[in-house]
Design a protein around this motif. Structure first.
Motif, PDB file in Angstrom:
ATOM      1  N   GLY A  67       7.530  41.825  22.422  1.00 10.93           N
ATOM      2  CA  GLY A  67       8.839  41.132  23.040  1.00 10.93           C
ATOM      3  C   GLY A  67       9.886  42.290  22.160  1.00 10.93           C
ATOM      4  O   GLY A  67      11.250  42.879  22.829  1.00 10.93           O
ATOM      5  N   ALA A  68      10.114  41.531  20.753  1.00 14.78           N
ATOM      6  CA  ALA A  68      10.984  42.077  20.459  1.00 14.78           C
ATOM      7  C   ALA A  68      10.942  43.961  20.258  1.00 14.78           C
ATOM      8  O   ALA A  68      12.334  44.287  20.353  1.00 14.78           O
ATOM      9  CB  ALA A  68      10.590  42.353  18.906  1.00 14.78           C
ATOM     10  N   SER A  69       9.687  44.561  20.426  1.00 15.31           N
ATOM     11  CA  SER A  69       9.601  45.945  20.412  1.00 15.31           C
ATOM     12  C   SER A  69      10.709  46.314  22.089  1.00 15.31           C
ATOM     13  O   SER A  69      11.388  47.681  21.333  1.00 15.31           O
ATOM     14  CB  SER A  69       8.803  46.459  20.357  1.00 15.31           C
ATOM     15  OG  SER A  69       8.229  48.075  20.018  1.00 15.31           O
ATOM     16  N   LEU A  70       9.575  45.855  22.548  1.00 12.89           N
ATOM     17  CA  LEU A  70      10.822  46.214  23.898  1.00 12.89           C
ATOM     18  C   LEU A  70      12.147  46.102  23.991  1.00 12.89           C
ATOM     19  O   LEU A  70      13.054  46.945  24.613  1.00 12.89           O
ATOM     20  CB  LEU A  70       9.904  45.562  25.018  1.00 12.89           C
ATOM     21  CG  LEU A  70       8.594  45.168  25.273  1.00 12.89           C
ATOM     22  CD1 LEU A  70       7.938  44.249  26.375  1.00 12.89           C
ATOM     23  CD2 LEU A  70       8.400  46.682  26.371  1.00 12.89           C
ATOM     24  N   ALA A  71      12.686  45.390  23.517  1.00 13.01           N
ATOM     25  CA  ALA A  71      14.055  44.983  23.304  1.00 13.01           C
ATOM     26  C   ALA A  71      14.759  46.062  22.490  1.00 13.01           C
ATOM     27  O   ALA A  71      16.029  45.911  22.342  1.00 13.01           O
ATOM     28  CB  ALA A  71      14.307  43.572  22.721  1.00 13.01           C
ATOM     29  N   GLY A  72      13.631  46.765  21.601  1.00 14.71           N
ATOM     30  CA  GLY A  72      14.610  47.735  20.935  1.00 14.71           C
ATOM     31  C   GLY A  72      14.390  47.579  18.958  1.00 14.71           C
ATOM     32  O   GLY A  72      14.835  48.524  18.759  1.00 14.71           O
ATOM     33  N   SER A  73      13.430  46.346  18.692  1.00 15.19           N
ATOM     34  CA  SER A  73      13.919  46.249  17.229  1.00 15.19           C
ATOM     35  C   SER A  73      12.231  47.136  16.578  1.00 15.19           C
ATOM     36  O   SER A  73      11.649  47.322  17.940  1.00 15.19           O
ATOM     37  CB  SER A  73      12.969  45.116  16.866  1.00 15.19           C
ATOM     38  OG  SER A  73      14.915  44.410  16.844  1.00 15.19           O
ATOM     39  N   ARG A  74      12.780  47.132  15.691  1.00 14.77           N
ATOM     40  CA  ARG A  74      11.043  48.170  14.344  1.00 14.77           C
ATOM     41  C   ARG A  74      10.697  46.363  14.278  1.00 14.77           C
ATOM     42  O   ARG A  74      11.109  45.629  13.756  1.00 14.77           O
ATOM     43  CB  ARG A  74      11.696  48.684  13.469  1.00 14.77           C
ATOM     44  CG  ARG A  74      10.612  49.505  12.981  1.00 14.77           C
ATOM     45  CD  ARG A  74      10.874  50.152  11.576  1.00 14.77           C
ATOM     46  NE  ARG A  74      11.408  51.391  11.976  1.00 14.77           N
ATOM     47  CZ  ARG A  74      11.584  52.342  11.055  1.00 14.77           C
ATOM     48  NH1 ARG A  74      12.133  51.722   9.576  1.00 14.77           N
ATOM     49  NH2 ARG A  74      12.887  53.520  11.385  1.00 14.77           N
ATOM     50  N   THR A  75       8.882  46.117  15.173  1.00 11.00           N
ATOM     51  CA  THR A  75       8.496  44.975  14.456  1.00 11.00           C
ATOM     52  C   THR A  75       7.267  45.240  13.845  1.00 11.00           C
ATOM     53  O   THR A  75       6.641  46.655  13.816  1.00 11.00           O
ATOM     54  CB  THR A  75       8.329  44.312  15.665  1.00 11.00           C
ATOM     55  OG1 THR A  75       7.550  45.108  16.774  1.00 11.00           O
ATOM     56  CG2 THR A  75       9.588  43.992  16.505  1.00 11.00           C
ATOM     57  N   PHE A  76       6.506  44.246  13.324  1.00 11.16           N
ATOM     58  CA  PHE A  76       5.636  44.137  12.866  1.00 11.16           C
ATOM     59  C   PHE A  76       5.029  43.074  12.319  1.00 11.16           C
ATOM     60  O   PHE A  76       5.612  41.896  12.818  1.00 11.16           O
ATOM     61  CB  PHE A  76       5.731  44.687  10.821  1.00 11.16           C
ATOM     62  CG  PHE A  76       5.076  45.193   9.660  1.00 11.16           C
ATOM     63  CD1 PHE A  76       4.152  46.406  10.479  1.00 11.16           C
ATOM     64  CD2 PHE A  76       4.568  43.883   9.050  1.00 11.16           C
ATOM     65  CE1 PHE A  76       2.711  46.226   8.703  1.00 11.16           C
ATOM     66  CE2 PHE A  76       3.744  44.128   7.850  1.00 11.16           C
ATOM     67  CZ  PHE A  76       3.073  45.193   8.606  1.00 11.16           C
ATOM     68  N   THR A  77       3.303  43.443  12.583  1.00  7.21           N
ATOM     69  CA  THR A  77       2.369  42.456  12.294  1.00  7.21           C
ATOM     70  C   THR A  77       1.573  42.356  11.562  1.00  7.21           C
ATOM     71  O   THR A  77       1.227  43.623  11.298  1.00  7.21           O
ATOM     72  CB  THR A  77       1.970  41.204  13.978  1.00  7.21           C
ATOM     73  OG1 THR A  77       1.562  40.217  13.569  1.00  7.21           O
ATOM     74  CG2 THR A  77       1.344  42.598  14.715  1.00  7.21           C
ATOM     75  N   VAL A  78       0.318  41.531  11.302  1.00  6.77           N
ATOM     76  CA  VAL A  78      -0.604  41.598   9.757  1.00  6.77           C
ATOM     77  C   VAL A  78      -1.604  40.696  11.210  1.00  6.77           C
ATOM     78  O   VAL A  78      -1.380  39.447  11.161  1.00  6.77           O
ATOM     79  CB  VAL A  78       0.022  41.166   8.957  1.00  6.77           C
ATOM     80  CG1 VAL A  78      -1.452  41.363   7.789  1.00  6.77           C
ATOM     81  CG2 VAL A  78       1.371  41.348   8.154  1.00  6.77           C
ATOM     82  N   THR A  79      -3.022  41.096  10.771  1.00  2.00           N
ATOM     83  CA  THR A  79      -3.602  40.187  11.018  1.00  2.00           C
ATOM     84  C   THR A  79      -5.301  40.798  10.697  1.00  2.00           C
ATOM     85  O   THR A  79      -4.986  41.495   9.295  1.00  2.00           O
ATOM     86  CB  THR A  79      -3.844  39.984  12.685  1.00  2.00           C
ATOM     87  OG1 THR A  79      -5.395  39.193  12.849  1.00  2.00           O
ATOM     88  CG2 THR A  79      -4.156  41.429  13.905  1.00  2.00           C
TER      89      THR A  79
END
Ligand SMILES: Cc1ncc(C[n+]2csc(CCOP(=O)(O)OP(=O)(O)O)c2C)c(N)n1
Lengths: 382, 295
Positions: A67-79
Motif C-alpha cells: 500500500g505504501a509503495s502504491l502511494a509512492g514510498s520506498r518500502t521494505f520488509t523482512v521475513t
C-alpha cells in the motif's frame, strides 16, 4: 573505509537505513527478527526517518508495504520461512502490480516438521512469484545487495528479495564496511512514482479480461528478462562507486581453465571459494559458478561459463519434492540442447544440517566418480 | 453542519450534485452496495483514496482500463484492504500529504470473515483510516453463500434450509477495539449515513462504519425494493441506527417498530421461516430495545 563487525541481520538493517526507506512493515519471525529490531532502534534513535507499521501478521505486513509503495514510498520488509509462505498471495500480487518493494529473507527451512534452521526452500517456494531473487554469500554482500536491490527494483518496476541464510549469516558477525550516507544518496537517488495519487486518480487492478491479462503477464516477464542486464549494470555502477564488485547476476571464480565447475548460491559460495582454492593447490582444475540472481535466471551467461568444463556439480539447499534441487533443475534446463555435460545435483544441508567445506570437497570427488551415472539428483549427508 | 455557531441537520440540498462513484459501474439493478458507495462519496469528496477487497463492489467498480470511481481506487486482495490502507496512510504521512481520507471499503466477508485479521490489526493500531463494511449478509460475488454476517434462518446457496447460527455483531466487536468512532448506517437513511461519514472523516484515528446494503439476488426481493427493504429493517428495529463516539453509544434514529415480520416476510430468503422463528426474532428485537411486545 571503516570496518565494523555486523551480523547479516544488522547488515540488512543498515542497508534499509542507508536506502532511506520511508515505510517499514513487518511481522516478527526467527531468525529474521534481529534485523527488524535493529531498524526500530534506528528509528527510535532518529537515525532513520521511517514510518513503522506494526502489522498483525506477515500477510498484512507485505500488504501494508505494498500500500505504501502504491502511494509512492520506498518500502521494505523482512521475513522468512512460514512468514514468507504466509505472504505468498501478496507477493504474487505485488509483482503483478509492478511495485518495487524490497524484502530481506533470512532463509529458513519450512514446516513440517518444524525447524528454525537454515535452508533455501523458503525462497525457492517463491520462484514463480515474479520477484527478483538475489542470494548473498556474506554480510557485506547483504548490505551492498540491499542498496542495489532498490535501484534494480525501481528501474525494472519489480519487487526484489535479498536472501541470506538464517544463523549462518543472520546471526554471525563479519567485518562489514558501512558506506557513507552521502555516497549512497548519490548512488541511489529516489524518484517518486505514485500509482495511488490524489491528483491523478486511477483505477488499480480492475477486473481484467482475457484480451488484456496475457499481455500484462508478457510485459511482467519481459521486465524480468530485462532485469538480467539491469542487475549487471547496477552491480557495475556499485563497484565503480564503492570499490566492491559483486559481478551482477552470476560470477565465475577461477573458471577460466576449469574442467570441474561447482555451481551454488548463498553462504555455500564462500565455502566453495575455500574448496576451489584447496583443489587448485592440489593441481586440480576446479572453478566455482556463483548464482547471485536465481530469478531472473542467467541461463545464457551460465552456458557461456560452463562451455569448456567436463563436470558440473550443483549444490542445492532445497528440495523440490519429486523433482530435485531447484538450482540443479535450472542448470540442466540452461544446458539442455546446447551442451552435453553431465550435471550432478546434490541435495545438502537441509534444515540446518551442517555442510562443511571438507564435505563439499567430498561431494565434488563423488560427482566426478559418478559422472557417468544417470541419477537425476542425490542426497548427501543423510 | 454548523450555521452561525448552531448545529443544523444536513439536508439533501447540502450534498453535492457531482457523483464521484457510480457512473459506469456494473452493479445489478438496485444494488444496495453501489447506492451506499454513491451516498458515501458525496461526503468523503475528491480527496479520498479507496481500497476494496475482492467482492461484488470491487468487481462492479471497473473493467480493464475503465473505472467507475473519479478518485484513486485500488482493488486489493480479499484479506488486506485495511492493511494496505494503513500502508497508504503511512506513505501520505511520510510525504506530508494531509487532508486525504483513506478508506477501506469491504463486503461482509472482506470485513468480518477473511478480512477480519487485518481489520482488527488496523483498528488496534488506531491507524487513521475509515473502514466501511457494506453488508449484504452473504458472499454475493461467489454466488451467495453464508458467512458470519448472514442472519439466523436466512436461506443461502450453501445453506438452503437456512443458517443455524446468528449474525456476529461486528459493531460491538469494533467498539471493543476501543476506537474513536463506530457507526451503523443504511441506504434508506442517506442523511444519517452522510452525517456519519462526516464524523468518521473528521476523526483523527480509526473509524468503522457498518452499512446494511440489501442485495436483490441474495435476499430474493424485487430489484426496486432495496431501499424500501432497508427502511423496513430500520423501522422494525431489526437494524439499529446508532453511533459510538469514544465509547458512548447514541441511537441516531428512533424506529417506529413495525412488526419484524414485515421486514422478514418481504424477502424470499426468509420465506421458510415458521411462526415460532419469526416470533423468536421479534422477541430478540423487543428485548434489545427494552420493549414488552410488538404492536
Ligand atoms: C483468498 C481468496 N479466497 C476466496 C476468494 C473468492 N471470493 C471473492 S469475493 C468472495 C465473497 C465476497 O463476499 P463479501 O465480502 O460479503 O462481498 P459481496 O461479494 O457479498 O459483496 C469470495 C469468497 C478470493 N477472491 N480470494
Amino acid at each position: 573505509m571503516s570496518l565494523t563487525l555486523l551480523t547479516g541481520s544488522e547488515a540488512a538493517a543498515y542497508g534499509a537505513m542507508l536506502a532511506r526507506i520511508e515505510v517499514l512493515a513487518y511481522y516478527p519471525i526467527t531468525p529474521a527478527f534481529p534485523a527488524m529490531e535493529r531498524m526500530n532502534k534506528f528509528i527510535e534513535d532518529g537515525e532513520m526517518n521511517t514510518r513503522f507499521i506494526r502489522a498483525e501478521g506477515d500477510h498484512s505486513a507485505l500488504a501494508a508495504a505494498l500500500g505504501a509503495s502504491l502511494a509512492g514510498s520506498r518500502t521494505f520488509t523482512v521475513t522468512n520461512s512460514q512468514g514468507l509462505l504466509y505472504m505468498t498471495e501478496v507477493a504474487y500480487h505485488t509483482a503483478g502490480l509492478r511495485q518495487p518493494v524490497v524484502m530481506a529473507v533470512a532463509n529458513r527451512a519450512l514446516s513440517a516438521p518444524h525447524s528454525r534452521f537454515p535452508e533455501q526452500g523458503d525462497a525457492i517456494s517463491q520462484d514463480a512469484s515474479g520477484w527478483i531473487q538475489l542470494f548473498c554469500e556474506n554480510n557485506q554482500e547483504v548490505l551492498d545487495t540491499i542498496l542495489q536491490a532498490f535501484k534494480v527494483g525501481e528501474t525494472c518496476r519489480l519487487p526484489v528479495m535479498v536472501n541470506y541464510e538464517g544463523y549462518i549469516q543472520s546471526h554471525t558477525q563479519e567485518e562489514v564496511d558501512v558506506p557513507q550516507l552521502a555516497k549512497v544518496d548519490a548512488f541511489l537517488p529516489f524518484t517518486r512514482v505514485s500509482a495511488l495519487d490524489i491528483n491523478n486518480p486511477q483505477g488499480i487492478n480492475t477486473v481484467t479480461s482475457p484480451d488484456l491479462y496475457m499481455d500484462y503477464k508478457y510485459h511482467q516477464n519481459d521486465a524480468m528478462s530485462q532485469a538480467l542486464e539491469v542487475i549487471n549494470n547496477v552491480a557495475a555502477e556499485f563497484s565503480r562507486d564503492f570499490g566492491r564488485d559483486w559481478s551482477g547476476v552470476i560470477e565465475g571464480y577461477r573458471m577460466d581453465d576449469a574442467d570441474h565447475a561447482l555451481v551454488t548460491m548463498g553462504s555455500t559460495v564462500s565455502d566453495g571459494r575455500i574448496v576451489i582454492d584447496a583443489l587448485r593447490a592440489e593441481g586440480k582444475k576446479a572453478g566455482l559458478v556463483k548464482i547471485r540472481s536465481f530469478r531472473p535466471f542467467p541461463a545464457a551467461a551460465m552456458r557461456a561459463m560452463l562451455k569448456k568444463v567436463q563436470y558440473v556439480t550443483v549444490i542445492d539447499k532445497n528440495i523440490v519434492f519429486g523433482s530435485g534441487g531447484a538450482l540443479g533443475n535450472e542448470t540442466k534446463a540452461a544446458l539442455y540442447g546446447h551442451l552435453s555435460i553431465p550435471v550432478k545435483n546434490y541435495i545438502c544441508g537441509l534444515g540446518g544440517r551442517d555442510f562443511r567445506p571438507d564435505e563439499l570437497k567430498q561431494v565434488m570427488a563423488l560427482s566426478e566418480e559418478r559422472a557417468k551415472q544417470t541419477t537425476e539428483y542425490e542426497w548427501f549427508g543423510l | 453542519m454548523r450555521k452561525g455557531g448552531e448545529l443544523v441537520k444536513m439536508t439533501l440540498k447540502d450534498l453535492p450534485q457531482q457523483d464521484l462513484f457510480g457512473p459506469g459501474n456494473a452493479g445489478c439493478r438496485g444494488c444496495g452496495a453501489a447506492i451506499a458507495g454513491r451516498q458515501a462519496m458525496k461526503v468523503l469528496g475528491a480527496r479520498t483514496i479507496i481500497t476494496m477487497p475482492a467482492s461484488c463492489m470491487a468487481t462492479l467498480s471497473g473493467l480493464n482500463q475503465k473505472t467507475a470511481w473519479s478518485i484513486p481506487f485500488y482493488h486489493t486482495l480479499f484479506e488486506i484492504a485495511p492493511a494496505v490502507s494503513s500502508g497508504i496512510r503511512a506513505s501520505l504521512e511520510a510525504q506530508g500529504i494531509k487532508d486525504v481520507n483513506v478508506v477501506s471499503w469491504a463486503g461482509d466477508a472482506g470485513t468480518a470473515d477473511i478480512g477480519f485479521q487485518s481489520l482488527s490489526g488496523a483498528a488496534e493500531r488506531n491507524d487513521n483510516i475509515i473502514h466501511v463494511c457494506y453488508d449484504n449478509e452473504m458472499y454475493m460475488n461467489t454466488g451467495g453463500q453464508s458467512g458470519s454476517q448472514t442472519p439466523i434462518y436466512a436461506m443461502t446457496s450453501n445453506q438452503q434450509k437456512g443458517k443455524r447460527t446468528g449474525k456476529k455483531d461486528m459493531l460491538k466487536i469494533m467498539v471493543a477495539h476501543d476506537v474513536g468512532y463506530v457507526a451503523s448506517a443504511t441506504i434508506s437513511h442517506p442523511l444519517d449515513l452522510a452525517e456519519k461519514f462526516k464524523k468518521a472523516a473528521a476523526h483523527d484515528g480509526f473509524s468503522y462504519i457498518h452499512i446494511m446494503a440489501p442485495c436483490y439476488r441474495g435476499w430474493n426481493i424485487p430489484t426496486d425494493q432495496s431501499v424500501a427493504t432497508a427502511r423496513k429493517a430500520v423501522e422494525s428495529g431489526f437494524w439499529e441506527l446508532y453511533e459510538v463516539v469514544d465509547g458512548k453509544k447514541t441511537r441516531t434514529h428512533e424506529p417506529s417498530f413495525i412488526p419484524v415480520s414485515e421486514y422478514l416476510m418481504s424477502q424470499g430468503r426468509f420465506k421458510n421461516l415458521s411462526t415460532e422463528q419469526v416470533k423468536e426474532i421479534q422477541d430478540a428485537v423487543n428485548s434489545h430495545f427494552g420493549r414488552k411486545e410488538a404492536k
